[in-house]
Design a protein around this motif. Structure first.
Motif, mmCIF file in Angstrom:
data_model
loop_
_atom_site.group_PDB
_atom_site.id
_atom_site.type_symbol
_atom_site.label_atom_id
_atom_site.label_comp_id
_atom_site.label_asym_id
_atom_site.label_seq_id
_atom_site.Cartn_x
_atom_site.Cartn_y
_atom_site.Cartn_z
ATOM 1 N N GLU A 231 32.754 30.136 30.971
ATOM 2 C CA GLU A 231 33.777 30.748 30.114
ATOM 3 C C GLU A 231 35.112 30.022 30.155
ATOM 4 O OE1 GLU A 231 35.658 35.174 29.374
ATOM 5 O OE2 GLU A 231 35.305 34.524 31.428
ATOM 6 N N ARG A 232 35.546 29.611 31.347
ATOM 7 C CA ARG A 232 36.913 29.090 31.477
ATOM 8 C C ARG A 232 36.992 28.166 32.683
ATOM 9 N NH1 ARG A 232 42.290 32.622 32.978
ATOM 10 N NH2 ARG A 232 43.739 30.872 32.922
ATOM 11 N N TYR A 246 35.404 30.105 35.809
ATOM 12 C CA TYR A 246 34.873 31.438 35.526
ATOM 13 C C TYR A 246 33.547 31.322 34.799
ATOM 14 C CZ TYR A 246 39.524 33.150 36.671
ATOM 15 O OH TYR A 246 40.706 33.437 37.311
ATOM 16 N N GLU A 256 34.105 34.454 39.389
ATOM 17 C CA GLU A 256 34.960 33.276 39.556
ATOM 18 C C GLU A 256 34.629 32.578 40.867
ATOM 19 O OE1 GLU A 256 39.744 32.108 39.846
ATOM 20 O OE2 GLU A 256 39.079 34.118 40.404
ATOM 21 N N ASP A 285 47.310 29.050 33.604
ATOM 22 C CA ASP A 285 46.662 27.751 33.806
ATOM 23 C C ASP A 285 47.765 26.716 33.974
ATOM 24 O OD1 ASP A 285 43.659 26.297 32.831
ATOM 25 O OD2 ASP A 285 45.454 25.139 33.305
ATOM 26 N N VAL A 291 44.163 30.051 27.151
ATOM 27 C CA VAL A 291 43.244 30.999 27.764
ATOM 28 C C VAL A 291 42.294 31.516 26.684
ATOM 29 C CG1 VAL A 291 43.064 33.209 28.963
ATOM 30 C CG2 VAL A 291 44.968 31.667 29.468
ATOM 31 N N PRO A 292 40.983 31.532 26.927
ATOM 32 C CA PRO A 292 40.029 31.999 25.910
ATOM 33 C C PRO A 292 40.301 33.440 25.495
ATOM 34 C CG PRO A 292 38.873 30.938 27.731
ATOM 35 C CD PRO A 292 40.294 31.097 28.159
ATOM 36 N N TRP A 295 38.713 36.088 27.606
ATOM 37 C CA TRP A 295 39.395 36.385 28.876
ATOM 38 C C TRP A 295 40.415 37.505 28.693
ATOM 39 C CZ3 TRP A 295 39.197 35.320 33.904
ATOM 40 C CH2 TRP A 295 40.350 35.562 34.662
#
Length: 314
Positions: A231-232, A246, A256, A285, A291-292, A295
């Motif tokens: 995801e991230r 993540y 995570e 970040d 950030v997605p 999220w």
């Protein structure tokens, strides 16, 4: 004040137990202690306790509860008195490896287990030839969503003795997220404010020794053609300064892997770090990446202490 030692374990709801065991144990490298009926018990390679992650077969995803270990058995009696005083719901609870525990709902409705003693099975600290995957070391922290952030901060500070280490402020200088520690890490719990779908569970985090372990997790899932599970990240947080990645498991529970944060050496000297709105690009970040949307908008529901999944507010 209730004397807790640390975050101990989390219980994830999963719809296909075998599939989830493959994801967490075969691919990410959690140690499978045992699989028993509709539950699987896993731990990190340096954890001697029976489990730090329970996978529980259910009809949908989400969190059953997360847990704190208390310093002495008598703390459980003190907890009952405190919860009666505060009007909180609680009940006695047993799980594999834990005979005496107290499951309660905090003031915002989050399900938390308190216990003192868990069966010890031994760690894999120096059995390097048995390591696999990203080699998770131990549980590190949990991240939750609540409606009344300030009330939750006060509860964890006054009842459990947590110290706030960092926090986010919005455009109007209102606090939106708080990071708190009990044992002196950058944090063991992160609490975010939300106006819908609360109480909610965002993720649990497991510590790894090296950034290479984080990258290895991404390599393994990619080579298994599970790209949608990443995801991230990999990235580096501004808050906590830790390196992270993540993943979403097959049921969309978020996990995570994390390393490289700091220790609060002198809690009496620590001043919480405020991340203001103008630092938006690198507070979450540090490298300034977006950030997605998932999220910011997606987290999972939690059970109440009877095991019933909570209905969310829209």
């Amino acid at each position: 004040m209730l004397d807790i030692l640390r975050v101990s374990h989390v219980v994830y709801r999963v719809t296909d137990l075998d599939r989830s065991v493959r994801f967490y144990s075969d691919l990410l490298g959690f140690v499978l202690t045992e699989k028993n009926g509709n539950e699987a018990y896993l731990r990190g390679v340096e954890e001697g306790q029976h489990h730090s992650l329970i996978l529980k077969k259910a009809d949908s995803n989400g969190l059953s509860y997360f847990s704190f270990r208390v310093r002495k058995p008598e703390v459980l009696d003190l907890a009952r008195e405190k919860f009666d005083e505060l009007g909180l719901n609680y009940r006695r609870h047993k799980e594999r490896g834990v005979e005496d525990a107290l499951l309660f709902e905090d003031p915002q409705g989050l399900p938390i287990l308190l216990y003192h003693d868990m069966e010890y099975v031994g760690d894999m600290r120096l059995r390097f030839h048995e390591y696999k995957g990203s080699t998770p070391v131990r549980i590190d922290h949990v991240n939750v969503m609540v409606r009344d952030l300030e009330a939750e901060i006060q509860f964890y500070a006054k009842v459990f003795g947590f110290t706030e280490t960092e926090y986010f402020l919005d455009k109007d200088n209102r606090k939106t997220v708080s990071w708190m520690t009990k044992i002196g890490h950058s944090h063991e719990i992160a609490i975010a404010k939300a106006s819908r779908n609360v109480p909610g569970f965002h993720h649990a985090t497991f510590y790894v020794h090296d950034v290479r372990d984080i990258i290895r997790g991404a390599d393994i899932l990619s080579s298994a053609q599970m790209w949608d599970s990443i995801e991230r990240g990999p990235g580096r947080h501004g808050v906590s300064q830790g390196f992270y990645i993540y993943f979403r498991d097959p049921d969309k529970n978020r996990i995570e892997l994390f390393t490289g944060d700091y220790l609060v050496l002198d809690p009496d000297k620590w001043k919480p770090i405020a991340w203001t709105w103008d630092k938006l690009r690198y507070r979450s970040d540090f490298w300034g990446r977006e950030v997605p949307e998932s999220w910011l908008k997606e987290w999972t529901p939690v059970e109440d202490i009877t095991g019933k999944l909570r209905g969310w507010n829209s």
